[in-house]
Design a protein around this motif. Sequence first.
Motif, PDB file in Angstrom:
ATOM      1  N   GLY A   1     115.705 -53.379  41.058  1.00  0.00           N
ATOM      2  CA  GLY A   1     116.249 -53.511  39.696  1.00  0.00           C
ATOM      3  C   GLY A   1     116.540 -54.951  39.315  1.00  0.00           C
TER       4      GLY A   1
ATOM      5  N   GLU B   1     115.791 -58.941  38.478  1.00  0.00           N
ATOM      6  CA  GLU B   1     114.801 -59.486  37.553  1.00  0.00           C
ATOM      7  C   GLU B   1     114.183 -60.797  38.040  1.00  0.00           C
TER       8      GLU B   1
ATOM      9  N   VAL C   1     108.591 -55.963  32.210  1.00  0.00           N
ATOM     10  CA  VAL C   1     109.613 -55.671  31.201  1.00  0.00           C
ATOM     11  C   VAL C   1     109.297 -56.412  29.905  1.00  0.00           C
TER      12      VAL C   1
ATOM     13  N   THR D   1     109.509 -61.329  31.953  1.00  0.00           N
ATOM     14  CA  THR D   1     110.438 -60.765  32.934  1.00  0.00           C
ATOM     15  C   THR D   1     109.763 -59.618  33.667  1.00  0.00           C
TER      16      THR D   1
ATOM     17  N   GLU E   1     110.672 -56.612  36.632  1.00  0.00           N
ATOM     18  CA  GLU E   1     111.810 -55.979  37.319  1.00  0.00           C
ATOM     19  C   GLU E   1     111.333 -55.423  38.653  1.00  0.00           C
TER      20      GLU E   1
END
Length: 219
Positions: free
Chosen positions: A131, A133, A183, A199, A201
């Motif tokens: 989770g 980044e 993301v 980004t 994840e």
Amino acid sequence: MSGAHPIVSRLYDPVMAIPERTMLPEHREYLVADLSGRVLDLGAGTGAMFPYFAGHPEIELHAIEPDPGMRRQAESKAHSLGLPVEISDAGGESLPYEDDSFDAVVASYVFCTIPDPAAALSEVARVLKPGGEFRFLEHVRADGVVGELHDLLAPAWHTVAGGCHLNRETGTMFRTDERFELVDYSQLSGRTMPMIRGTLERRPESQLYRWILDWVPVW
Ligand SMILES: C[S@@+](CC[C@H](N)C(=O)[O-])C[C@H]1O[C@@H](n2cnc3c(N)ncnc32)[C@H](O)[C@@H]1O
């Protein structure tokens, strides 16, 4: 820049002064927006990201930078900003951190220079918590005729720009890596030197894969 590039490290801030004041602030803001917890600045250079991390006590900043000249400037920038950061002499291909130990990793104009970018991306995947980044800002190979020009200029550029690869397809590598969910991704303007920002994840690894890693003996 892998290894020491004393001339490039001295020229880096003066050469970047105008873009740092004009086009880069919004992208650097993007890299730090709403981050908290343990964050790694991968290839911090002279500490260009440090002013953006300053004044965020919710971030525990760590950085790696293998070039001694760059690292010294980063240390002095951190000192003058009053920014607590531990800057390690390490390369992205072998990070001196435990698995799942960062909430975020930030990379700006680094994957063009890291000698083995695939190994560095694996290290990012390893040190990020599920989770967590990975945020990036990179320049990439252009399309069409300009891309061909990049290919032509790449060897000379590599020599004068401290090991930077002008024609890397870094965006493709980021977008297609199964260990991450995409993301956010944008290709920014600039036909001569396109940039990407985005980004990823870190996806959780399957329990079965973890179990195999933990229990299969290493020969
Ligand atoms: C173009 S500079 C970017 C510095 C900074 N991130 C910025 O936004 O200005 C690229 C940096 O990557 C560093 N570098 C070179 N090889 C590296 C490696 N194997 N791992 C991590 N960083 C590396 C260089 O020393 C240099 O400081």
